[in-house]
Write a protein that holds these residues in place. Structure first.
Motif, PDB file in Angstrom:
ATOM      1  N   UNK A   6      48.084  50.797  39.901  1.00 29.27           N
ATOM      2  CA  UNK A   6      47.000  50.814  38.912  1.00 29.27           C
ATOM      3  C   UNK A   6      46.956  49.514  38.115  1.00 29.27           C
ATOM      4  N   UNK A   7      48.115  48.999  37.765  1.00 25.49           N
ATOM      5  CA  UNK A   7      48.185  47.743  37.028  1.00 25.49           C
ATOM      6  C   UNK A   7      47.580  46.602  37.845  1.00 25.49           C
ATOM      7  N   UNK A  11      44.179  44.395  36.894  1.00 31.03           N
ATOM      8  CA  UNK A  11      44.206  42.929  36.823  1.00 31.03           C
ATOM      9  C   UNK A  11      43.168  42.322  37.756  1.00 31.03           C
ATOM     10  N   UNK A  12      43.041  42.842  38.947  1.00 28.64           N
ATOM     11  CA  UNK A  12      42.033  42.339  39.891  1.00 28.64           C
ATOM     12  C   UNK A  12      40.632  42.542  39.327  1.00 28.64           C
ATOM     13  N   UNK A  13      40.379  43.702  38.725  1.00 32.28           N
ATOM     14  CA  UNK A  13      39.071  43.943  38.118  1.00 32.28           C
ATOM     15  C   UNK A  13      38.773  42.942  37.001  1.00 32.28           C
ATOM     16  N   UNK A  18      35.909  38.785  34.498  1.00 31.12           N
ATOM     17  CA  UNK A  18      36.075  37.696  33.529  1.00 31.12           C
ATOM     18  C   UNK A  18      37.151  36.717  33.999  1.00 31.12           C
ATOM     19  N   UNK A  19      36.849  35.848  34.953  1.00 29.53           N
ATOM     20  CA  UNK A  19      37.882  34.940  35.459  1.00 29.53           C
ATOM     21  C   UNK A  19      38.389  33.951  34.415  1.00 29.53           C
ATOM     22  N   UNK A  20      37.611  33.677  33.379  1.00 29.12           N
ATOM     23  CA  UNK A  20      38.035  32.738  32.346  1.00 29.12           C
ATOM     24  C   UNK A  20      38.986  33.371  31.332  1.00 29.12           C
TER      25      UNK A  20
END
Length: 68
Positions: A6-7, A11-13, A18-20
């Motif tokens: 789940x973690x 994080x991938x989501x 929001x890649x920045x």
């Protein structure tokens, strides 16, 4: 084990949405986002051309870097 799945998913989501986000975390090498770096470069150019004075340059630079 399921917790780490789940973690990882969360994080991938975050990276997709929001890649920045992770560039602004403390411990970043430069401490500036791309937006801030671009704004600072424009400010430096304006100061070099004489469009703004030293006092205005320093004031705006301080504000861009997060000072009051």
């Amino acid at each position: 084990m399921m917790f780490f799945g789940w973690l990882f998913f969360i994080i991938v989501l975050i990276l997709l949405i929001r890649p920045d986000y992770f560039r602004k975390l403390p411990g970043n090498s430069n401490g500036e986002s791309e937006y801030e770096a671009g704004a600072i470069e424009i400010l430096k150019e304006r100061y070099a051309k004489g469009e703004i004075g030293e006092e205005e340059y320093l004031d705006k630079l301080k504000k861009l870097r997060g000072g009051n």
